[in-house]
Structure formats: C-alpha cells, structure tokens
Write an enzyme that holds these catalytic residues in place. Structure first.
Site, short mmCIF file in Angstrom:
data_model
loop_
_atom_site.label_atom_id
_atom_site.label_comp_id
_atom_site.label_asym_id
_atom_site.label_seq_id
_atom_site.Cartn_x
_atom_site.Cartn_y
_atom_site.Cartn_z
N TRP A 240 148.56 7.62 112.99
CA TRP A 240 148.40 8.91 112.38
C TRP A 240 148.97 9.98 112.97
O TRP A 240 149.69 10.88 112.40
CB TRP A 240 147.00 9.27 112.68
CG TRP A 240 146.47 10.56 112.03
CD1 TRP A 240 146.10 11.02 110.83
CD2 TRP A 240 146.64 11.87 112.89
NE1 TRP A 240 145.96 12.44 110.78
CE2 TRP A 240 146.34 12.87 111.95
CE3 TRP A 240 146.92 12.27 114.16
CZ2 TRP A 240 146.20 14.33 112.40
CZ3 TRP A 240 147.26 13.79 114.65
CH2 TRP A 240 146.67 14.64 113.66
N ASP A 259 145.01 7.25 107.23
CA ASP A 259 143.59 7.21 107.97
C ASP A 259 143.18 8.69 108.44
O ASP A 259 142.06 8.72 108.99
CB ASP A 259 143.62 6.33 109.15
CG ASP A 259 143.93 4.82 108.92
OD1 ASP A 259 143.30 4.64 108.00
OD2 ASP A 259 144.82 4.13 109.29
N ASP A 260 143.96 9.79 107.80
CA ASP A 260 143.57 11.00 108.11
C ASP A 260 142.13 11.38 107.72
O ASP A 260 141.96 11.20 106.51
CB ASP A 260 144.56 12.16 107.58
CG ASP A 260 144.37 13.49 107.98
OD1 ASP A 260 144.35 13.77 109.49
OD2 ASP A 260 143.97 14.12 107.02
N VAL A 261 141.29 12.09 108.49
CA VAL A 261 140.03 12.26 107.87
C VAL A 261 140.10 13.43 107.01
O VAL A 261 139.44 13.48 105.88
CB VAL A 261 138.99 12.92 109.29
CG1 VAL A 261 138.02 13.68 109.03
CG2 VAL A 261 138.83 11.59 110.22
N TRP A 301 145.08 18.19 101.43
CA TRP A 301 144.61 19.12 102.64
C TRP A 301 144.30 20.44 102.13
O TRP A 301 143.36 20.82 102.59
CB TRP A 301 145.77 18.87 103.67
CG TRP A 301 145.78 17.51 104.57
CD1 TRP A 301 144.79 16.74 104.50
CD2 TRP A 301 146.89 17.18 105.57
NE1 TRP A 301 145.19 15.65 105.37
CE2 TRP A 301 146.56 16.02 106.05
CE3 TRP A 301 147.98 17.90 105.88
CZ2 TRP A 301 147.36 15.34 106.89
CZ3 TRP A 301 148.82 17.46 106.59
CH2 TRP A 301 148.48 15.93 106.99
#
Length: 305
Positions: A240, A259-261, A301
């Site tokens: 990440w 895998d970034d939240v 994002w």
C-alpha cells in the site's frame, strides 16, 4: 512542454487543458490541519526548496490559462536555472505535463468513474515531490484515519522542521532526512505515533542519508514492478505505502493501491453497495483502467473527501 515567462517578482505558467485551479485548490483544502502550506483567498502560500535555496511563494490563478507564482519575503531567485527549477516543481506538484484527455475518454465510458469525472473535471493527482516526505506521509497514514495522520504530520514537522517567517506567520519546511537520520526512537517520543512507525521513519532517513535510497535511483528503474520491489524491501513499507509513493511522488500512472481502505469505501459508496467489494471485484472493475489506475484511484478517493 510547459510554456512560462518571468516578470518582476512573478512567474506565469501556462496551464494545460483540462485543468481547473479551483478544483485542485479544493482538494488541497480537504483538511484544515495541513501544515505544509496555507490557503487563503484562493491563493497557496508555501516554501519551496530548489537547488541551493529556499523560496517563499504564493501561487494563484492569473486567468483560465495561467497560474502565477509570486515570490515573497525577498526570496526571488536570481539565476535562470533556479527559476526553471521553480517551474519544474510547480508543474510536478500539479502534474501539469500530463495529458489527461485519454483518461477522460476512458472514464466517460466507465460507470464507476463517470460521476467522479463530472464532479472533479480538471483535477490533477497532486504530488508529493520530495521522496522522504512522501515516504513519511505514507508511513504516518498507515492504519489510522486521515485527520489523525494530519495531526501526526504537524507534530513531526513543527518539532523537527525548519520554517520561514513572513507577516507574523511561520511557513514550514519538511524535516530533512539528514536531520532525522541522526535521531533516536526516543527523540521522536513526543510524536503520538507508534514506536514501530518512529523506527520506520528513522530507517528510511538513514537509507537516504547513506545514498542507498533516492528518488533518482527509483526513477532509473525499468518499470513500476521493479520500483515497487525496491520499496517493499524497506522495513515498514508494504504494497500500500509503496504504491502510494509510486503514485504521488514517482508519478507512475499505473500505480494501484488496491488494498486501500479509501478506495474500497469509495467503490462501495459510488456503487451503492451494502458491503465492501472484494479484491476480485475491484480487479474486474479496474480492468478498463489500464495505465490510468493512479488517476482512477485519486478521483474515487475524492468522492469521499
């Protein structure tokens, strides 16, 4: 190639199409605790380190086709090479030399990206030009929420960074890796981060101070995979953080922190899902983003904050 011209105390930089200064300014203002620049009256004031000097600049929109860099506090560079370095750093920060038209052509046809493009048309992936700052920000942000990450960064910068004073305000310069490399874990104890994170940041600083790690070395590698492998060899740098740095600092268009939240939550939000998408589902959705994964991630994002 970016066109620019210098006038007394100012540099005017021609902006590409599409570019929207206000949209990018809104992104930069997403957290009031940012300490590396000040935004007031649609103008950004910050210190820029170029070559052998530090200069205090104020960046604003001159018109729809140009941004203007104004030099403050008698820090205007005299040498042409220094002015060129300022232009280069501003262009890199705003990613001005990227042709976004292919991204938009792809994105308009993508149900997941279309809404983000409509809302944030002209947004650029705002850079973190300094490798040490990018790595520290990646480490600080691991497994905590964004507001707390900004708090940690402010504590770190105000304790170990330098500053320029102008009109009664301090404008901060991110701590140098040379300075941090000489510290101990105990020296960072006042910063409310974990002991492991303090160790990771000092380790990175030592690698850079020794010349084992540099932005130039990473940029000379053949491809993203090699650069990612070099980064994840470093203690505390996982996939990440590596992809975050590849995206924001080294400017790989295909960097993809899968895998970034934030990315997971953005996909869930945009698609109206009542559960988190799986990695298999994310890969399927991203199959159309080839070579634009970093921009797709950045725009998604932005749907959250």
């Amino acid at each position: 190639m970016i066109t620019w011209k210098a006038k007394k105390h100012h540099i005017f930089i021609e902006t590409p199409t599409p570019f929207d200064f206000k949209v990018n300014l809104d992104y930069l203002q997403r957290n009031a605790n940012e300490c590396m620049y000040e935004i007031e009256n649609n103008r950004i004031t910050r210190v820029m380190k170029i070559n052998h000097m530090r200069t205090l600049v104020r960046i604003s929109e001159a018109d729809r086709e140009n941004i203007v860099v104004e030099f403050l506090a008698d820090t205007e560079p005299i040498l042409l090479e220094d002015k060129k370095a300022i232009v280069h750093d501003v262009c890199e920060w705003f990613d001005l030399e990227r042709n976004l038209l292919p991204f938009y052509e792809m994105g308009w046809q993508d149900s997941l990206l279309k809404q983000a493009i409509e809302r944030f048309y002209g947004l650029r992936v705002m850079g973190l030009n300094d490798l040490f700052e990018a790595l520290c920000w990646g480490i600080l942000g691991q497994q905590i929420n964004l507001p707390f990450a900004y708090t940690l960064k402010r504590q770190f910068v105000e304790k170990f960074g330098d500053s320029l004073d102008y009109n009664g305000k301090k404008y901060w310069i991110f701590p140098s890796f040379d300075k941090i490399s000489r510290l101990t874990v105990e020296d960072l104890a006042d910063i409310k981060m974990t002991k492991r994170k303090r160790e990771y940041i000092i380790d990175v600083a030592k690698l850079m101070a020794n010349g084992d790690l540099s932005k130039e070395k990473l940029l000379h590698l053949d491809d993203l995979k090699q650069a990612e492998e070099e980064l994840v060899r470093i203690r505390g740098i996982g996939p990440w953080t590596a992809n975050y740095v590849l995206m924001r600092c080294l400017r790989y268009q295909n960097a993809f922190p899968i895998d970034d939240v934030g990315l997971i939550n953005a996909i869930k939000f945009v698609m109206g899902m009542d559960r988190k998408p799986t990695k298999v589902e994310i890969r399927a959705l991203a199959s159309q983003w080839e070579n634009w994964e970093s921009y797709a991630t950045f725009y998604l994002w932005r749907m959250l904050y």
